[in-house]
Design an enzyme around this catalytic site. Structure first.
Site, short mmCIF file in Angstrom:
data_model
loop_
_atom_site.label_atom_id
_atom_site.label_comp_id
_atom_site.label_asym_id
_atom_site.label_seq_id
_atom_site.Cartn_x
_atom_site.Cartn_y
_atom_site.Cartn_z
N GLY A 1 -8.73 -2.80 -13.78
CA GLY A 1 -8.71 -2.84 -12.33
C GLY A 1 -9.31 -1.56 -11.77
O GLY A 1 -9.92 -0.76 -12.49
N THR B 1 -6.92 -6.16 -9.01
CA THR B 1 -7.85 -5.65 -8.00
C THR B 1 -8.73 -6.77 -7.46
O THR B 1 -9.03 -6.82 -6.26
CB THR B 1 -8.73 -4.53 -8.60
OG1 THR B 1 -7.89 -3.42 -8.94
CG2 THR B 1 -9.77 -4.06 -7.60
N HIS C 1 5.27 -10.14 -0.45
CA HIS C 1 4.39 -10.27 0.70
C HIS C 1 4.90 -11.40 1.57
O HIS C 1 5.25 -12.48 1.08
CB HIS C 1 2.96 -10.56 0.24
CG HIS C 1 1.94 -10.27 1.30
ND1 HIS C 1 1.78 -11.05 2.42
CD2 HIS C 1 1.02 -9.27 1.39
CE1 HIS C 1 0.80 -10.54 3.17
NE2 HIS C 1 0.34 -9.46 2.56
N HIS D 1 4.55 -9.68 -4.82
CA HIS D 1 3.24 -9.12 -4.53
C HIS D 1 2.93 -7.82 -5.25
O HIS D 1 1.85 -7.66 -5.81
CB HIS D 1 3.12 -8.91 -3.02
CG HIS D 1 1.77 -8.44 -2.56
ND1 HIS D 1 0.61 -9.15 -2.80
CD2 HIS D 1 1.39 -7.34 -1.86
CE1 HIS D 1 -0.42 -8.51 -2.27
NE2 HIS D 1 0.03 -7.40 -1.71
N ARG E 1 5.78 -0.42 -0.01
CA ARG E 1 4.39 0.04 0.07
C ARG E 1 3.77 -0.28 1.41
O ARG E 1 3.91 -1.40 1.92
CB ARG E 1 3.56 -0.59 -1.05
CG ARG E 1 2.09 -0.20 -1.03
CD ARG E 1 1.37 -0.72 -2.25
NE ARG E 1 1.18 -2.15 -2.22
CZ ARG E 1 0.19 -2.78 -1.61
NH1 ARG E 1 -0.70 -2.09 -0.90
NH2 ARG E 1 0.07 -4.10 -1.67
#
Length: 518
Positions: A24, A55, A242, A340, A375
Site C-alpha cells: 500500500g 490504499t 465508517h 473501516h 481517526r
C-alpha cells in the site's frame, strides 16, 4: 550492504538490505525512501493486483495542512476525543505538505482534481467530516487507485527495488530479540528471506468482520506476527466503523466527501437526524455519526444518504457508476456502519521503529499515536506516506547487513486446508467480532469473545502443526489479532472514540445502537 539473490537459487540464502512486507502507500513510501538511501529493497505483497491493498480502496483523498499545520493538528486531536498523541500529530502535520508535494505531486505527478472556478488550475480541496476547512486533495472519489497504481509503476522501474507479488510472509525470523527477515510461502517448507531491516506494512483487520470496506487480504497478519515475536502493540480496541457504507452483504464505501459536499442522512421517515446528535451534524466525527446511523436504523428500519443536494453524477462519477452497477436507483442510497480502519496496532516511534530491533511497522498495522481513539477522515493515506518515508529512510541509513539465522522448516504433508473447515472457522470468527467487538461493546460480551477466540485459536494451532497453507496462516493470524482486540477492549473500561462501552450509557441512549449495529 547485502546483496539480493533470486528466490529460486538454492545455492545460497536470499538476503536483502531492506525487506518491505506490504504494497500500500505506506509500503511503497518505505521502499521509495530506502531505495533513495542506496539500499537494495525487496517488497513482498500478498496482492497479485493493486486492489489487494487497502490504499487502492481509499476513496475520499489525502489530507494536507494547506499551510496551517496547527489547524489540522487541532482537528486531529478533537476528532480523536482528545486521545491522540500530540507529539505524533506534530510529526504528521510538520511533514505532511513536503511529503505530498515531493512524492505525489512532483515524483508521481498525480492528477488531483482542480478547482473549475479558477483559471490557474489550483487544486480543488474538499472538506470532510470533522475537518474545520477544505484541505483534502482528491481524484473524484477514488483517490487511492489514482495514487497506488502510479506508485507501483514507479517502483517497478526504480533502481534497487524488486516487487514480488502473490507472496505471503508466514513468520518473522527472529534471534535474540532481533528480527532478521521473514519466512515466505514461496516453497512448501517455507522460503527464508534474510534482511538487514524488515518493515511491516501489512494493512488492517477488515477480514475479521463480515462487513468491511477493506480488501479480503486485510487479515491482520503483520500485527499477529509482530505480537508473537514479542513486539509491543497498543490501542487495538479502537476499531473504527465508517458510518456510510452501502447497506448490503457486499458493501462499498460512500465517501465522506459526499457529506462534505452537502449529502444528508435521513431515516426511514424521511427525517434528517444528525443535527439532533451533534452540532456539526453530518460532519461530526465518524464514531458519533456511525452510532447515530445504527440507532436510527434500529428505530426506523433504514437510513439513506440523500445525494440530491449535490450534483452527484458530475461531481462523483466513479461512485455514481458503482451505484448504477449495483442497481441503485434514485438519489437516496441505503447505508449502514461498516468496519473501516484500525486506529491501533504495532507500537512504533516517530520513525516507525518497533520495540524489536531491526523491525519497523508503518501504515494501518502500526500504532503511531496519531489517531488515538478515532481517526480523522483522510489522514490514513497521509500517515502511511509520512511514516513510510521516515521508516524507509531510517532503515537505509542504518546500513545493517542481513544475517543468516536458523529458520524453521514448515510441514508440507498436507498443504491443502479443507474448504469446509476454513469456511466454518472464518464464519465463527466473523460472528464473534460482529456481535461482541463491533460498534457498541458490553464488558461481559467482550469477555465471551475472548473465550470463543481462544478456543478457535487452539483448533487452528492444531492444524498448523500438521500442514502449511497461506489460508490457514491468514485465518490463524486473523484469530490472534481478534484475540488482541478482545484483550485490549477488556482492559479498557472507559468509552473513548470508537471504543464505546455499553455499561457507561443509559438504556435510552443504547436502545438503537445495540440492536444490529452492522
Amino acid at each position: 550492504m547485502g546483496a539480493t539473490t533470486d528466490a529460486g537459487d538454492a545455492s545460497e540464502p536470499e538476503t536483502v538490505d531492506v525487506l518491505v512486507v506490504g504494497s500500500g502507500i505506506a509500503g511503497c513510501g518505505a521502499a521509495l525512501a530506502a531505495a533513495r538511501g542506496g539500499a537494495e529493497v525487496l517488497v513482498l505483497t500478498k496482492a497479485s493486483r493493486p486492489d489487494g491493498a487497502s490504499t487502492d480502496w481509499a476513496q475520499g483523498g489525502i489530507s494536507t495542512t494547506r499551510g496551517d499545520p496547527e489547524a489540522l493538528k487541532r482537528d486531529i486531536l478533537e476528532a480523536s476525543d482528545g486521545t491522540a498523541d500530540p507529539a505524533a500529530v506534530d510529526v504528521l502535520v510538520s511533514h505532511a505538505d513536503d511529503a505530498v508535494e515531493d512524492v505525489l505531486v512532483d515524483t508521481l505527478e498525480i492528477g488531483f482534481d482542480e478547482d473549475p472556478k479558477t483559471e490557474s488550475g489550483a487544486f480543488d480541496y474538499a472538506r470532510e467530516a470533522a475537518h474545520s476547512e477544505p484541505r483534502i486533495l482528491h481524484v473524484d472519489a477514488s483517490t487511492g487507485t489514482h495514487i497506488l497504481r502510479p506508485f507501483l509503476h514507479h517502483l517497478d522501474s526504480a533502481d534497487g527495488v524488486e516487487i514480488r507479488q502473490d507472496t505471503a510472509a508466514l513468520e518473522l525470523l527472529t534471534h535474540e530479540g532481533r528480527v532478521h527477515g521473514v519466512l515466505s510461502d514461496e516453497s512448501a517448507e517455507g522460503h527464508p528471506i534474510y534482511a538487514g531491516t524488515t518493515i511491516l506494512a501489512t494493512g488492517g483487520v477488515g477480514a475479521l468482520y463480515s462487513r468491511s470496506t477493506n480488501p479480503p487480504e486485510a487479515t491482520g497478519d503483520g500485527i499477529a506476527m509482530a505480537a508473537l515475536a514479542g513486539a509491543d502493540v497498543a490501542d487495538l480496541e479502537y476499531v473504527q466503523f465508517h458510518p456510510t457504507a452501502y447497506d448490503d452483504e457486499e458493501p462499498f464505501l460512500l465517501s465522506e466527501a459526499l457529506r462534505g459536499e452537502g449529502a444528508l442522512l435521513r431515516n426511514a421517515d424521511g427525517e434528517r437526524f444528525m443535527p439532533d446528535y451533534h452540532a456539526d451534524a453530518e460532519l461530526a466525527p465518524r464514531d458519533v455519526v456511525a452510532r447515530a446511523v445504527a440507532r436510527e436504523r434500529a428505530e426506523t428500519g433504514q437510513v439513506v444518504l440523500d445525494v440530491s443536494p449535490l450534483a452527484f453524477e458530475a461531481e462523483f462519477p466513479d461512485l455514481a457508476e458503482t451505484c448504477r452497477e449495483r442497481g441503485i436507483e434514485g438519489e437516496e442510497i441505503p447505508v449502514a456502519p461498516c468496519e473501516h480502519f484500525l486506529c491501533g496496532g504495532i507500537a512504533v516511534d516517530d520513525r516507525g521503529r518497533t520495540s524489536l530491533d531491526r523491525l519497523y511497522a508503518v501504515g494501518e498495522c502500526s500504532r503511531t499515536g496519531v489517531h488515538g481513539a478515532n481517526r480523522l477522515a483522510s489522514t490514513s493515506l497521509l500517515e502511511g506516506l509520512v511514516w513510510g518515508l521516515r521508516a524507509g529512510e531510517d532503515a537505509a541509513s542504518r546500513e545493517t547487513e542481513a544475517r543468516v539465522v536458523d529458520a524453521p522448516r514448515l510441514l508440507d504433508s498436507d498443504p491443502a486446508l479443507p474448504a469446509r473447515f476454513a469456511a466454518e472457522k472464518a464464519v465463527r470468527l466473523e460472528r464473534t467480532m460482529d456481535e461482541y467487538l463491533g460498534l457498541v461493546r458490553d464488558p461481559d460480551e467482550v469477555a465471551r469473545a475472548g473465550a470463543v477466540l481462544r478456543r478457535l485459536k487452539g483448533e487452528l494451532d492444531a492444524y498448523t502443526r500438521t500442514r502449511t497453507s497461506r489460508d490457514l496462516y491468514e485465518l490463524r493470524y486473523a484469530t490472534i489479532t481478534g484475540l488482541l482486540i478482545a484483550r485490549a477492549a477488556s482492559e479498557n473500561p472507559e468509552s473513548a472514540g470508537c471504543h464505546y462501552v455499553v455499561s457507561e450509557a443509559s438504556d435510552e441512549e443504547l436502545a438503537g445502537a445495540t440492536a444490529d449495529p452492522l
